[in-house]
Write a protein that holds these residues in place. Structure first.
Motif, PDB file in Angstrom:
ATOM      1  N   ILE A   1     -22.126  30.770  70.489  1.00 56.82           N
ATOM      2  CA  ILE A   1     -21.216  31.457  68.930  1.00 56.82           C
ATOM      3  C   ILE A   1     -21.495  30.262  67.690  1.00 56.82           C
ATOM      4  O   ILE A   1     -21.331  29.342  67.713  1.00 56.82           O
ATOM      5  CB  ILE A   1     -20.258  31.348  69.729  1.00 56.82           C
ATOM      6  CG1 ILE A   1     -19.069  31.853  70.958  1.00 56.82           C
ATOM      7  CG2 ILE A   1     -19.691  32.545  67.795  1.00 56.82           C
ATOM      8  CD1 ILE A   1     -18.466  31.780  71.564  1.00 56.82           C
ATOM      9  N   GLY A   2     -22.430  31.259  67.030  1.00 56.14           N
ATOM     10  CA  GLY A   2     -22.343  30.217  65.319  1.00 56.14           C
ATOM     11  C   GLY A   2     -21.388  30.699  64.763  1.00 56.14           C
ATOM     12  O   GLY A   2     -20.955  32.034  64.998  1.00 56.14           O
ATOM     13  N   VAL A   3     -21.021  30.341  63.322  1.00 56.48           N
ATOM     14  CA  VAL A   3     -19.481  30.284  62.240  1.00 56.48           C
ATOM     15  C   VAL A   3     -20.658  29.120  61.533  1.00 56.48           C
ATOM     16  O   VAL A   3     -20.889  28.674  60.863  1.00 56.48           O
ATOM     17  CB  VAL A   3     -18.563  29.900  63.530  1.00 56.48           C
ATOM     18  CG1 VAL A   3     -18.346  30.572  65.022  1.00 56.48           C
ATOM     19  CG2 VAL A   3     -18.974  27.930  63.279  1.00 56.48           C
ATOM     20  N   GLN A   4     -19.191  29.655  60.592  1.00 55.27           N
ATOM     21  CA  GLN A   4     -19.304  29.031  58.894  1.00 55.27           C
ATOM     22  C   GLN A   4     -18.515  27.922  58.813  1.00 55.27           C
ATOM     23  O   GLN A   4     -17.410  27.518  59.818  1.00 55.27           O
ATOM     24  CB  GLN A   4     -19.164  29.475  58.452  1.00 55.27           C
ATOM     25  CG  GLN A   4     -18.915  28.831  56.569  1.00 55.27           C
ATOM     26  CD  GLN A   4     -18.737  29.182  55.040  1.00 55.27           C
ATOM     27  OE1 GLN A   4     -18.501  31.217  55.488  1.00 55.27           O
ATOM     28  NE2 GLN A   4     -19.370  29.600  54.518  1.00 55.27           N
ATOM     29  N   LEU A   5     -19.138  26.773  58.907  1.00 54.64           N
ATOM     30  CA  LEU A   5     -18.384  24.885  59.294  1.00 54.64           C
ATOM     31  C   LEU A   5     -16.438  25.478  59.017  1.00 54.64           C
ATOM     32  O   LEU A   5     -16.791  25.505  57.119  1.00 54.64           O
ATOM     33  CB  LEU A   5     -19.046  24.689  58.448  1.00 54.64           C
ATOM     34  CG  LEU A   5     -18.173  22.627  58.674  1.00 54.64           C
ATOM     35  CD1 LEU A   5     -18.051  21.995  59.943  1.00 54.64           C
ATOM     36  CD2 LEU A   5     -19.046  22.284  57.432  1.00 54.64           C
ATOM     37  N   SER A   6     -15.748  24.801  59.109  1.00 49.29           N
ATOM     38  CA  SER A   6     -14.034  25.300  59.093  1.00 49.29           C
ATOM     39  C   SER A   6     -14.098  26.197  58.273  1.00 49.29           C
ATOM     40  O   SER A   6     -12.799  26.048  58.063  1.00 49.29           O
ATOM     41  CB  SER A   6     -14.389  24.279  57.395  1.00 49.29           C
ATOM     42  OG  SER A   6     -14.490  22.863  58.068  1.00 49.29           O
ATOM     43  N   THR A   7     -14.525  28.028  58.854  1.00 51.23           N
ATOM     44  CA  THR A   7     -13.692  28.330  57.940  1.00 51.23           C
ATOM     45  C   THR A   7     -13.159  28.515  59.514  1.00 51.23           C
ATOM     46  O   THR A   7     -12.836  28.282  60.323  1.00 51.23           O
ATOM     47  CB  THR A   7     -14.835  29.858  58.612  1.00 51.23           C
ATOM     48  OG1 THR A   7     -15.447  30.196  59.858  1.00 51.23           O
ATOM     49  CG2 THR A   7     -15.688  29.727  57.275  1.00 51.23           C
ATOM     50  N   THR A   8     -11.838  30.132  59.523  1.00 50.91           N
ATOM     51  CA  THR A   8     -11.305  29.762  60.879  1.00 50.91           C
ATOM     52  C   THR A   8     -12.017  30.748  62.370  1.00 50.91           C
ATOM     53  O   THR A   8     -11.124  29.950  62.916  1.00 50.91           O
ATOM     54  CB  THR A   8     -10.121  31.259  60.615  1.00 50.91           C
ATOM     55  OG1 THR A   8     -11.021  32.475  59.546  1.00 50.91           O
ATOM     56  CG2 THR A   8      -9.001  31.079  59.434  1.00 50.91           C
ATOM     57  N   GLY A   9     -12.622  31.727  61.670  1.00 52.85           N
ATOM     58  CA  GLY A   9     -13.986  31.779  62.929  1.00 52.85           C
ATOM     59  C   GLY A   9     -14.506  30.632  63.852  1.00 52.85           C
ATOM     60  O   GLY A   9     -13.991  30.764  64.906  1.00 52.85           O
TER      61      GLY A   9
ATOM     62  N   ASP B   1     -26.847  31.615  57.957  1.00 50.30           N
ATOM     63  CA  ASP B   1     -27.358  30.585  57.987  1.00 50.30           C
ATOM     64  C   ASP B   1     -27.623  30.932  59.728  1.00 50.30           C
ATOM     65  O   ASP B   1     -28.366  30.933  60.038  1.00 50.30           O
ATOM     66  CB  ASP B   1     -27.133  28.922  57.849  1.00 50.30           C
ATOM     67  CG  ASP B   1     -27.755  28.427  55.996  1.00 50.30           C
ATOM     68  OD1 ASP B   1     -28.537  29.712  55.727  1.00 50.30           O
ATOM     69  OD2 ASP B   1     -27.169  27.079  56.021  1.00 50.30           O
ATOM     70  N   ALA B   2     -26.027  31.284  59.699  1.00 49.88           N
ATOM     71  CA  ALA B   2     -25.810  31.149  61.315  1.00 49.88           C
ATOM     72  C   ALA B   2     -26.282  33.131  61.991  1.00 49.88           C
ATOM     73  O   ALA B   2     -27.094  32.837  62.514  1.00 49.88           O
ATOM     74  CB  ALA B   2     -24.371  31.392  61.205  1.00 49.88           C
ATOM     75  N   ILE B   3     -26.469  33.568  60.659  1.00 45.35           N
ATOM     76  CA  ILE B   3     -26.968  35.132  61.235  1.00 45.35           C
ATOM     77  C   ILE B   3     -28.246  34.918  61.159  1.00 45.35           C
ATOM     78  O   ILE B   3     -29.118  35.445  62.378  1.00 45.35           O
ATOM     79  CB  ILE B   3     -26.647  36.458  59.833  1.00 45.35           C
ATOM     80  CG1 ILE B   3     -25.292  36.364  59.701  1.00 45.35           C
ATOM     81  CG2 ILE B   3     -27.310  37.531  60.174  1.00 45.35           C
ATOM     82  CD1 ILE B   3     -24.944  37.076  60.735  1.00 45.35           C
TER      83      ILE B   3
END
Ligand code: ARG
Length: 266
Positions: free
Chosen positions: A156-164, A185-187
């Motif tokens: 699973i890709g996420v943006q660093l430090s986001t709630t996701g 970048d995750a996309i």
């Protein structure tokens, strides 16, 4: 699936009272039409300027149009700055740096589609909320992932430090989570088949799926959230002033019209 509680924030009576007192003692030389009493009482990092920290890769909340940062947060910040009689300056940085920038006096507030969480409230204040968000899951159109349970064991890709990032790590384990500096970048990694899914807020998700072929959003709402401006715990006056401005901008329909301008009904 774990149930994530929505953090409900309410304008405290104390803050409202402080604001009212402020208005009562407003200095009468202030003639600017939109300016409120807050103008006379708030101090900012740079005099006369409201410095906003954001991460401008999060459409439709903040993104680049040429060299300008535009979007919901940019417009709301401009409206707040106008109310406070301040000039708006937007600083783009990694999402991960925003809270620190506000805490250490590099910026007055963070406005970045930022979710109010209990953990963040330990270190920073949040204004009243101005929008809601939902964590969405993006997969490839031909993916066999249909439900949140299908994400078990997937990358699973996420943006660093986001709630996701935080929720995905909690629910699916750090080993299954790839952190990227930007949602885009995750996309990209997803379209290249390097990861199986991306967890990100619903409005950027819609925007990314719109601008990249072959992606779809799972028909599920992973977590519901509320967005607010973060402001240093050392600047209560600014918090009160921003809340006062937000209340006026909600009451006169400005916030809703900004949201409607960027968020197209599905
Ligand atoms: N709502 C999420 C959070 O607060 C993501 C916000 C990302 N915002 C951005 N401008 N990149 O963690």
């Amino acid at each position: 699936m774990k149930f994530k509680k929505l953090l409900a924030l309410s304008l405290s009576a104390v803050m409202a009272a402080t604001l009212l007192c402020g208005c009562g003692s407003s200095n009468s030389t202030d003639t600017a039409e939109d300016a409120t009493a807050a103008e006379a009482t708030v101090s900012t990092v740079n005099d006369g300027v409201l410095t906003m920290a954001t991460n401008a890769y999060f459409p439709p909340y903040e993104y680049y149009e040429g060299s300008d940062i535009v979007g919901i947060d940019a417009e709301i910040a401009q409206a707040i700055a106008d109310k406070l009689g301040l000039e708006l300056k937007i600083e783009d940085m990694e999402f991960d740096s925003i809270i620190t920038a506000v805490q250490t006096g590099k910026a007055d507030m963070g406005l970045a589609g930022m979710t109010v969480t209990e953990e963040r409230l330990q270190t920073i204040n949040f204004s009243d909320t101005y929008a809601t968000g939902i964590q969405s899951v993006i997969v490839k159109e031909d993916s066999d992932i249909q439900t949140l349970d299908d994400l078990q064991g997937k990358k699973i890709g996420v943006q660093l430090s986001t709630t996701g990032d935080i929720y995905a790590t909690d629910d699916y384990g750090a080993d299954n989570v790839e952190q990227y500096n930007k949602g885009a970048d995750a996309i990209l990694a997803l379209t290249q088949g390097k990861i199986d899914a991306v967890i990100i807020d619903n409005q950027p998700a819609l925007s990314f799926v719109d601008s990249n072929e072959g992606l779809r959003i799972l028909d599920t709402e992973y977590v519901q959230e509320e967005y607010a401006a973060c402001i240093s715990k050392d600047n209560e006056a600014l918090l009160d002033a921003v809340n006062g401005a937000l209340a006026e901008l909600k009451a006169d329909g400005t916030i809703q019209s900004i949201l409607d301008k960027y968020i197209v009904a599905e």
